[in-house]
Design a protein around this motif. Structure first.
Motif, short mmCIF file in Angstrom:
data_model
loop_
_atom_site.label_atom_id
_atom_site.label_comp_id
_atom_site.label_asym_id
_atom_site.label_seq_id
_atom_site.Cartn_x
_atom_site.Cartn_y
_atom_site.Cartn_z
N ASP A 128 0.83 -1.21 0.00
CA ASP A 128 0.00 0.00 0.00
C ASP A 128 0.86 1.26 0.00
OD1 ASP A 128 -2.42 -1.32 -0.14
OD2 ASP A 128 -2.74 -1.31 2.04
N HIS A 181 1.81 -8.62 -5.36
CA HIS A 181 0.75 -8.92 -4.38
C HIS A 181 0.18 -10.32 -4.63
CE1 HIS A 181 -3.39 -8.71 -2.69
NE2 HIS A 181 -2.70 -8.26 -1.67
N HIS A 235 2.92 6.96 -8.87
CA HIS A 235 1.67 7.18 -9.61
C HIS A 235 1.72 6.61 -11.03
CE1 HIS A 235 0.33 9.53 -6.24
NE2 HIS A 235 1.45 10.23 -6.30
N LEU A 288 3.38 -4.01 -9.00
CA LEU A 288 3.06 -4.23 -7.58
C LEU A 288 1.87 -5.17 -7.43
CD1 LEU A 288 3.57 -0.58 -6.31
CD2 LEU A 288 4.97 -2.57 -5.69
N ALA A 289 0.89 -5.09 -8.30
CA ALA A 289 -0.25 -6.01 -8.24
C ALA A 289 0.21 -7.45 -8.48
CB ALA A 289 -1.31 -5.60 -9.28
N ARG A 343 2.36 1.74 -3.46
CA ARG A 343 1.39 2.29 -4.42
C ARG A 343 1.19 3.78 -4.19
NH1 ARG A 343 -0.77 -3.05 -4.29
NH2 ARG A 343 -1.76 -2.75 -2.29
N GLN A 344 1.17 4.20 -2.92
CA GLN A 344 0.98 5.62 -2.60
C GLN A 344 2.22 6.45 -2.98
OE1 GLN A 344 -0.07 5.67 1.54
NE2 GLN A 344 -1.96 4.53 1.19
N HIS A 365 2.28 0.26 -10.74
CA HIS A 365 1.15 -0.29 -9.99
C HIS A 365 0.82 -1.70 -10.47
CE1 HIS A 365 -0.65 3.20 -7.63
NE2 HIS A 365 0.54 3.61 -8.06
#
Length: 179
Positions: free
Chosen positions: A156, A175, A163, A171-172, A159-160, A168
């Motif tokens: 999290d 995850h 941008h 990162l997914a 991701r923050q 992202h």
């Protein structure tokens, strides 16, 4: 393993990656050295470094991109194996002595990214081949230079801190590997 061999069995995950894979394969058909910085679209290799026990990722500040990103970069002369290049770059940029592919050596993501001009170098694109590497000693991470700090972050937080849609997506995929 070279780039063409790595991509031979690779299956893209979404329409953007499908288009990027098509562009890279077309480039491979017409260039002798896909790693050459002399061509406007060239291959790079990078890695999202993870500490599986805490489900954190290590990001590096990239001043040129003005963003927290995964580690990685260009192949040195004579290098052709994307995973070996990602491992070398990751070790150089983090000082981590125990990096290994995680949970396997498969390509995690292919993303074509724009790189802004700097000095005499014009704007260009990287066909970035991304892997996931793990360390068991996150406390050993040391930045390569003072202007390239490192940060361990939860997914999290990562991701923050970024941008970019392609980051992202990487990162997914990390995850999913944690799950």
């Amino acid at each position: 393993m070279g780039v063409a061999e790595l991509l031979a069995g690779y299956r893209p995950h979404d329409p953007i990656e499908t288009a990027d894979l098509a562009r890279l394969r077309a480039m491979l058909e017409v260039t002798e050295d896909p790693w050459s910085r002399a061509i406007p679209l060239h291959v790079t290799a990078s890695a999202m470094i993870v500490h599986p026990e805490t489900e954190r990722v290590l990001l590096r500040w990239h001043a040129r991109q003005r963003a927290w990103l995964q580690v990685g970069g260009h192949g040195d002369p004579g290098e052709t194996d994307p995973l070996e290049i990602a491992l070398r770059e990751a070790a150089e940029e983090t000082g981590l002595p125990d990096l290994k592919p995680w949970p396997d050596a498969e390509l995690a993501h292919l993303a074509i990214v724009s790189v802004p001009a700097k000095g005499d170098e014009p704007a260009h694109e990287h066909a970035d081949l991304r892997f996931v590497l793990a360390t068991g000693s996150p406390e050993a991470a040391r930045p390569e230079t003072p202007d390239a700090p490192l940060r361990w972050l939860t997914l999290d937080e990562a991701r923050q801190s970024n941008h970019e849609p392609n980051v992202h997506e990487t990162l997914a995929r990390v995850h999913a590997r944690f799950a």
